[in-house]
Design a protein around this motif. Sequence first.
Motif, PDB file in Angstrom:
ATOM      1  N   ILE A 108      79.646  29.197  72.168  1.00  0.00           N
ATOM      2  CA  ILE A 108      80.522  30.112  71.424  1.00  0.00           C
ATOM      3  C   ILE A 108      81.280  30.999  72.404  1.00  0.00           C
ATOM      4  O   ILE A 108      82.497  31.202  72.282  1.00  0.00           O
ATOM      5  CB  ILE A 108      79.702  30.960  70.444  1.00  0.00           C
ATOM      6  CG1 ILE A 108      79.114  30.076  69.338  1.00  0.00           C
ATOM      7  CG2 ILE A 108      80.562  32.073  69.844  1.00  0.00           C
ATOM      8  CD1 ILE A 108      78.174  30.809  68.397  1.00  0.00           C
ATOM      9  N   ARG A 109      80.565  31.528  73.420  1.00  0.00           N
ATOM     10  CA  ARG A 109      81.225  32.376  74.418  1.00  0.00           C
ATOM     11  C   ARG A 109      82.278  31.587  75.190  1.00  0.00           C
ATOM     12  O   ARG A 109      83.298  32.144  75.594  1.00  0.00           O
ATOM     13  CB  ARG A 109      80.201  32.929  75.426  1.00  0.00           C
ATOM     14  CG  ARG A 109      79.038  33.659  74.841  1.00  0.00           C
ATOM     15  CD  ARG A 109      79.386  34.922  74.059  1.00  0.00           C
ATOM     16  NE  ARG A 109      78.292  35.251  73.186  1.00  0.00           N
ATOM     17  CZ  ARG A 109      78.279  35.034  71.874  1.00  0.00           C
ATOM     18  NH1 ARG A 109      79.315  34.485  71.279  1.00  0.00           N
ATOM     19  NH2 ARG A 109      77.230  35.344  71.145  1.00  0.00           N
ATOM     20  N   ALA A 110      82.033  30.300  75.395  1.00  0.00           N
ATOM     21  CA  ALA A 110      83.014  29.483  76.124  1.00  0.00           C
ATOM     22  C   ALA A 110      84.343  29.438  75.378  1.00  0.00           C
ATOM     23  O   ALA A 110      85.410  29.389  76.006  1.00  0.00           O
ATOM     24  CB  ALA A 110      82.470  28.074  76.336  1.00  0.00           C
ATOM     25  N   VAL A 111      84.288  29.469  74.046  1.00  0.00           N
ATOM     26  CA  VAL A 111      85.532  29.477  73.264  1.00  0.00           C
ATOM     27  C   VAL A 111      86.223  30.831  73.393  1.00  0.00           C
ATOM     28  O   VAL A 111      87.426  30.916  73.678  1.00  0.00           O
ATOM     29  CB  VAL A 111      85.253  29.171  71.775  1.00  0.00           C
ATOM     30  CG1 VAL A 111      86.558  29.198  70.984  1.00  0.00           C
ATOM     31  CG2 VAL A 111      84.568  27.822  71.623  1.00  0.00           C
ATOM     32  N   THR A 112      85.481  31.922  73.190  1.00  0.00           N
ATOM     33  CA  THR A 112      86.111  33.251  73.204  1.00  0.00           C
ATOM     34  C   THR A 112      86.594  33.633  74.602  1.00  0.00           C
ATOM     35  O   THR A 112      87.512  34.456  74.731  1.00  0.00           O
ATOM     36  CB  THR A 112      85.132  34.322  72.691  1.00  0.00           C
ATOM     37  OG1 THR A 112      83.955  34.333  73.499  1.00  0.00           O
ATOM     38  CG2 THR A 112      84.760  34.059  71.242  1.00  0.00           C
TER      39      THR A 112
END
Length: 280
Positions: free
Chosen positions: A123-127
Motif C-alpha cells: 500500500i505504501r508503495a502506491v502512495t
Amino acid sequence: MQFQYFRPNETIRSLVGSYYNLTIMNDLADVMRAEIANVRFIIRGNVHSDLGGTEVKVPAGSAVLCGPTFRWSNVRFEAGTVIFGAAITPLGWSRMLKVSAETYADKLVPLDNLVDSNNRDQIRAVTQAPDAESRVVAANRLFASLNDPDISVNERFLMQATRWIVDPEPNELDDLLSATDLSARQVERLCKIYFGSAPKRLHRKFRALHSANRLTWKQLTDWRDIATTAYFDQSHFIREFRQFNGRTPSEFIKGAHLLVRMTLQERLQIDHESPFSLVG
C-alpha cells in the motif's frame, strides 16, 4: 483539474475495472454521486468527505476503501491534492476483501484494516510512487497479491446480475429472477454480498446513474430525452435522479456536477474489462 484513466494489468482486470489519477490544482468543493466500490490512495493534499454522515479529513499517505454507495455525499479537496484510485468490481471485492459488500456500504475505512500486515508495505508503495505510471505498477502488484482465487464466488450469478444492472433499458426485478434459477431470497442475499444492497435499491441506483451517463456521453441539453417510462411521473424521475446523482437533471445539465461530468468523459478513453466500472 486533471484526470487520467489507466487500464489495470490484464491478470486483474476482472477484479479492478480501472485506475484513475486525479490532480486538483485549486480548492474544490463538489458532490460525489452514488458509486461502485473504490480504493483511493491520497498521494498529496487532503480530502474532506461526509460520506459516513460526519465530515472527516483523509490526509496524504492514506489509503481508504470506499464501499459501494447508495446516496450522494459532499466532498472537498484542498489545493494541490492528488488522488490515485481503483474501481473495484464485485468479483474483486469478493476475491480480495473477503467480506460482504453490504458491511461497508456507504462507508470509508482504512485499507490497512482489511489486509494482512504483509500487504501494508505494498500500500505504501502506491502512495509513495513518484508518478501515475509507477502507481499503476505498484497497484497491480498490490491487488494481485490480495487476490485469492480459492474464494468461492457464484460467478454465474455475478454475470447475470451485472448484465441486469448495466442494461440501460427499463427492466425490473422479475427480469433478474427469470434469468437465474434462484429464489427471490437467494437473489437478495447474493446482491447484498456482491453489490452491497438488496436488488430493488441497486436497480434504482443504476437506473439513475444511467440517466446521468447518457446526459454526459450524448451531450444532451434536455433531460426529458432520458426520462424513461420506468418512472411514475416527472417528479419521481427528478427525485430519484437527485438522490443518487446529487443534483437535479437541470442542474446537472448546467454543469454544476463538474467532478462527475469530467470523470464520465474521461472514463470513455480506455477499454473496460467489466461494463460495471464503466457505468458506475
